[in-house]
Design an enzyme around this catalytic site. Sequence first.
Site, PDB file in Angstrom:
ATOM      1  N   LYS A  14       1.865  11.107  10.108  1.00 62.29           N
ATOM      2  CA  LYS A  14       2.089   9.826  10.784  1.00 62.29           C
ATOM      3  C   LYS A  14       3.254  10.050  11.723  1.00 62.29           C
ATOM      4  O   LYS A  14       4.298  10.547  11.286  1.00 62.29           O
ATOM      5  CB  LYS A  14       2.464   8.741   9.784  1.00 62.29           C
ATOM      6  CG  LYS A  14       1.372   8.391   8.813  1.00 62.29           C
ATOM      7  CD  LYS A  14       1.878   7.285   7.904  1.00 62.29           C
ATOM      8  CE  LYS A  14       0.907   7.079   6.762  1.00 62.29           C
ATOM      9  NZ  LYS A  14       1.487   6.247   5.706  1.00 62.29           N
ATOM     10  N   HIS A 171      11.165   5.757  -2.707  1.00 65.77           N
ATOM     11  CA  HIS A 171      11.018   4.570  -1.841  1.00 65.77           C
ATOM     12  C   HIS A 171      12.371   3.994  -1.445  1.00 65.77           C
ATOM     13  O   HIS A 171      12.486   2.821  -1.095  1.00 65.77           O
ATOM     14  CB  HIS A 171      10.229   3.436  -2.543  1.00 65.77           C
ATOM     15  CG  HIS A 171       8.800   3.752  -2.827  1.00 65.77           C
ATOM     16  ND1 HIS A 171       8.192   3.423  -4.028  1.00 65.77           N
ATOM     17  CD2 HIS A 171       7.859   4.362  -2.083  1.00 65.77           C
ATOM     18  CE1 HIS A 171       6.933   3.819  -4.001  1.00 65.77           C
ATOM     19  NE2 HIS A 171       6.703   4.394  -2.825  1.00 65.77           N
ATOM     20  N   HIS A 199       8.657  -2.659  -4.307  1.00 63.57           N
ATOM     21  CA  HIS A 199       7.834  -1.973  -3.306  1.00 63.57           C
ATOM     22  C   HIS A 199       6.490  -1.694  -3.949  1.00 63.57           C
ATOM     23  O   HIS A 199       6.341  -0.804  -4.786  1.00 63.57           O
ATOM     24  CB  HIS A 199       8.506  -0.674  -2.849  1.00 63.57           C
ATOM     25  CG  HIS A 199       7.688   0.055  -1.826  1.00 63.57           C
ATOM     26  ND1 HIS A 199       7.981   0.049  -0.477  1.00 63.57           N
ATOM     27  CD2 HIS A 199       6.547   0.771  -1.951  1.00 63.57           C
ATOM     28  CE1 HIS A 199       7.063   0.733   0.177  1.00 63.57           C
ATOM     29  NE2 HIS A 199       6.185   1.188  -0.699  1.00 63.57           N
ATOM     30  N   GLY A 201       2.989  -0.648  -3.024  1.00 65.92           N
ATOM     31  CA  GLY A 201       1.994  -0.113  -2.096  1.00 65.92           C
ATOM     32  C   GLY A 201       1.046   0.725  -2.905  1.00 65.92           C
ATOM     33  O   GLY A 201       0.805   0.433  -4.077  1.00 65.92           O
ATOM     34  N   ARG A 232      -1.610   6.629  -9.560  1.00 68.44           N
ATOM     35  CA  ARG A 232      -0.677   7.225 -10.531  1.00 68.44           C
ATOM     36  C   ARG A 232      -0.570   6.358 -11.778  1.00 68.44           C
ATOM     37  O   ARG A 232      -0.620   5.132 -11.690  1.00 68.44           O
ATOM     38  CB  ARG A 232       0.714   7.374  -9.921  1.00 68.44           C
ATOM     39  CG  ARG A 232       0.783   8.501  -8.946  1.00 68.44           C
ATOM     40  CD  ARG A 232       2.219   8.710  -8.472  1.00 68.44           C
ATOM     41  NE  ARG A 232       2.177   9.156  -7.093  1.00 68.44           N
ATOM     42  CZ  ARG A 232       2.871   8.629  -6.105  1.00 68.44           C
ATOM     43  NH1 ARG A 232       3.700   7.646  -6.324  1.00 68.44           N
ATOM     44  NH2 ARG A 232       2.740   9.106  -4.887  1.00 68.44           N
ATOM     45  N   ASP A 274      -8.112   0.761  -4.004  1.00 68.39           N
ATOM     46  CA  ASP A 274      -7.746  -0.309  -3.075  1.00 68.39           C
ATOM     47  C   ASP A 274      -7.803  -1.648  -3.799  1.00 68.39           C
ATOM     48  O   ASP A 274      -8.862  -2.090  -4.253  1.00 68.39           O
ATOM     49  CB  ASP A 274      -8.689  -0.308  -1.863  1.00 68.39           C
ATOM     50  CG  ASP A 274      -8.114  -1.164  -0.744  1.00 68.39           C
ATOM     51  OD1 ASP A 274      -7.667  -2.299  -1.028  1.00 68.39           O
ATOM     52  OD2 ASP A 274      -8.082  -0.704   0.403  1.00 68.39           O
ATOM     53  N   GLY A 322       2.092  -2.656   0.882  1.00 66.18           N
ATOM     54  CA  GLY A 322       0.751  -3.182   1.167  1.00 66.18           C
ATOM     55  C   GLY A 322       0.350  -4.293   0.220  1.00 66.18           C
ATOM     56  O   GLY A 322      -0.171  -5.339   0.635  1.00 66.18           O
ATOM     57  N   VAL A 323       0.592  -4.107  -1.078  1.00 66.55           N
ATOM     58  CA  VAL A 323       0.239  -5.122  -2.068  1.00 66.55           C
ATOM     59  C   VAL A 323       1.247  -6.267  -2.029  1.00 66.55           C
ATOM     60  O   VAL A 323       0.886  -7.445  -1.956  1.00 66.55           O
ATOM     61  CB  VAL A 323       0.200  -4.505  -3.485  1.00 66.55           C
ATOM     62  CG1 VAL A 323      -0.048  -5.589  -4.525  1.00 66.55           C
ATOM     63  CG2 VAL A 323      -0.859  -3.416  -3.564  1.00 66.55           C
ATOM     64  N   GLU A 325       3.176  -7.323   0.250  1.00 63.81           N
ATOM     65  CA  GLU A 325       3.176  -8.138   1.467  1.00 63.81           C
ATOM     66  C   GLU A 325       1.891  -8.948   1.620  1.00 63.81           C
ATOM     67  O   GLU A 325       1.875  -9.971   2.295  1.00 63.81           O
ATOM     68  CB  GLU A 325       3.358  -7.232   2.704  1.00 63.81           C
ATOM     69  CG  GLU A 325       4.775  -6.677   2.789  1.00 63.81           C
ATOM     70  CD  GLU A 325       4.917  -5.532   3.771  1.00 63.81           C
ATOM     71  OE1 GLU A 325       4.265  -5.549   4.824  1.00 63.81           O
ATOM     72  OE2 GLU A 325       5.693  -4.593   3.471  1.00 63.81           O
ATOM     73  N   ASN A 326       0.800  -8.452   1.005  1.00 64.27           N
ATOM     74  CA  ASN A 326      -0.501  -9.066   1.293  1.00 64.27           C
ATOM     75  C   ASN A 326      -1.187  -9.768   0.142  1.00 64.27           C
ATOM     76  O   ASN A 326      -2.048 -10.611   0.374  1.00 64.27           O
ATOM     77  CB  ASN A 326      -1.459  -7.995   1.831  1.00 64.27           C
ATOM     78  CG  ASN A 326      -0.970  -7.427   3.143  1.00 64.27           C
ATOM     79  OD1 ASN A 326      -0.770  -8.161   4.103  1.00 64.27           O
ATOM     80  ND2 ASN A 326      -0.731  -6.127   3.173  1.00 64.27           N
TER      81      ASN A 326
END
Length: 615
Positions: A14, A171, A199, A201, A232, A274, A322-323, A325-326
């Site tokens: 990235k 993180h 955190h 994600g 994990r 996911d 990701g989790v 925040e969404n």
Amino acid sequence: MDVLVINAGSSSIKADLLDANDGARRVSLRVERVGTADCFARWDGGPPESLGAADHESALAAALPRLMAAARGGKVEVVGHRVVHGGERFVTPSAIDDDLVAELHKISHLAPLHNPANIAGIEAARSLLPDALHVAVFDTAFHATLPRRARTYALPYELSERLGLRRYGFHGTSHAWVAGLAAQWLDADLRDLRVVTCHLGNGASLCAVEYGRSVDTTMGMTPVEGLAMGTRAGDVDPGILIDLLRRGEVDVDGLDHLLNRESGLFGLSGVGNDLRDIEARAAAGEDRCQLAVNVYCHRIVRLLGGMVAVMGGVDAIVFCGGVGENSAQIRSRVASRLGYLGARLDEERNATARVSRGDQAVARISGDNSRVALLVAATDEELAIARATVSVGRDRHVLDDGAPSGIPIAISARHIHLTCEAVDQLFGPGHQLTPRKPLSQPGQFACEETLTVVGPRRRLESVRVLGPERRACQVEISRTDEFHLGLDAPVRASGDVAKSPGVTLIGPAGELELTEGVICAWRHIHMRPEDAERFGVRDKDVVDVAIDSEGRDLVFGDVLVRVSPKYVLEMHVDTDEANAAELRSGAEGVLDATGATARVLRRRQDTTRNHEEPR
Ligand code: AMP
């Protein structure tokens, strides 16, 4: 300042080119399947563009012209690299050189999935951009403050010492960033807050951020410990692992794969990692997906309680990743179990919370009556890395973007402050002090007038008076002067003269016996509020400061920070301190600039000592 931030994984790269000030992305590159025959790149989320067979270096080489073209001035001067594990040694963002890369190789076993890939990215970028400053920013660094009790495993002590077995945490860049966002949003100083950052994600960890420092976190020596994650396992009874090995179910590599790749939401649900899919299937009644969500949330609730307990309370809980925040559902399931903390979720706010980097980075999801602020924050690890990279560049005097990189140092020779009454007595009634030379702090000046200072043992002639007049007389001398005069003056901030020794002052028109007022000035830095913000300090903080001098570098502890919009950025040391650091001033006088610079290393504490402004 544009910074290229590279996060190299084993099969992915990235790379974001972004403005370190406002975080605006000039361009975002995602390369996947690195090291295979069908490596491809996506630019700004666009369609895949084949790179053919490419390793890290050839993939970056192919992308470089487009990255350069997007950079201001067509040039990339600074590159920040995310490095997952910094081991014991790397606890701050560090400029990359051959030694650092060699050290990273040595600690690769600590993060075998991540560090080798990070190094591949670093090596590729260094060979392609040899003139740029490359900086490593470590995921572990923020947790360098973990107290010993939190970082130690209850394993045989000698074994842990010999093999370096300890908890590091990960993180860190994200935890630090969102904790800072939370403080900003609450209009509070992070150093006054106890925050749990979540955190969540694909990898997930919690962090107890107590007054700005990480004091506990759920990941350990490796990122497998703690919460259930995408793939994990998080915490597992180690007895199970022993049993699996004993029974021959897995070998060591198989166990690694099982714990890192086949467990967590993936292993529980059987439908992938996911959470969006798992939530949908759970809602449709699929038992294993419901179990996966329940285990995931239960683990967060359990470990979050531990983070709060370690700090003895909490002011804010922040969800990110990701989790975090969404997923309103995960936040709701977790927060609904936090009533015992006085945390009250506002379901409506939670359901509608949307955050994005920049101005909309934080949303509150707690109710107005909540004793704990529940927040959602958009983490921005790339911007955090870009900022850290720029600050390393400034410290190393590599970057010049207008902001001063160091703190100018001035030497303060022995001097005297007088009241109006003392001026009358020593120089005659109605005498006005005569400015000889302005000093760097606005309104201050060295005077033509000098006095004799008489101590119990000896005297000092021609000691300069500084203007303007003050509310109390004060004589500032060095330790060497104290021995000469035969007195023992305390180290104090200016204005704090209570119970200090006195001396006799002799002037052309008379004498004045001071009963107190002789101090050895507490070394200090004057700064404006904007400087303080940049250095991460506030008024009355005590900091460690590194002096860059020619041939006699020195780190001073116990340096007092004084913040006022009236000040000019400058560190003041006395003649003894200046000599110890071999600082030389250009001209003769009371306060002389040395041409050397100081650097704040770390903030240590607040003080309660008061100090007085000149009248
Ligand atoms: P990260 O590693 O921070 O990019 O997080 C990625 C993970 O966030 C994905 O694998 C999903 O499990 C999760 N995620 C992203 N968007 C959502 C969403 N809208 N609802 C639930 N989970 C999500």
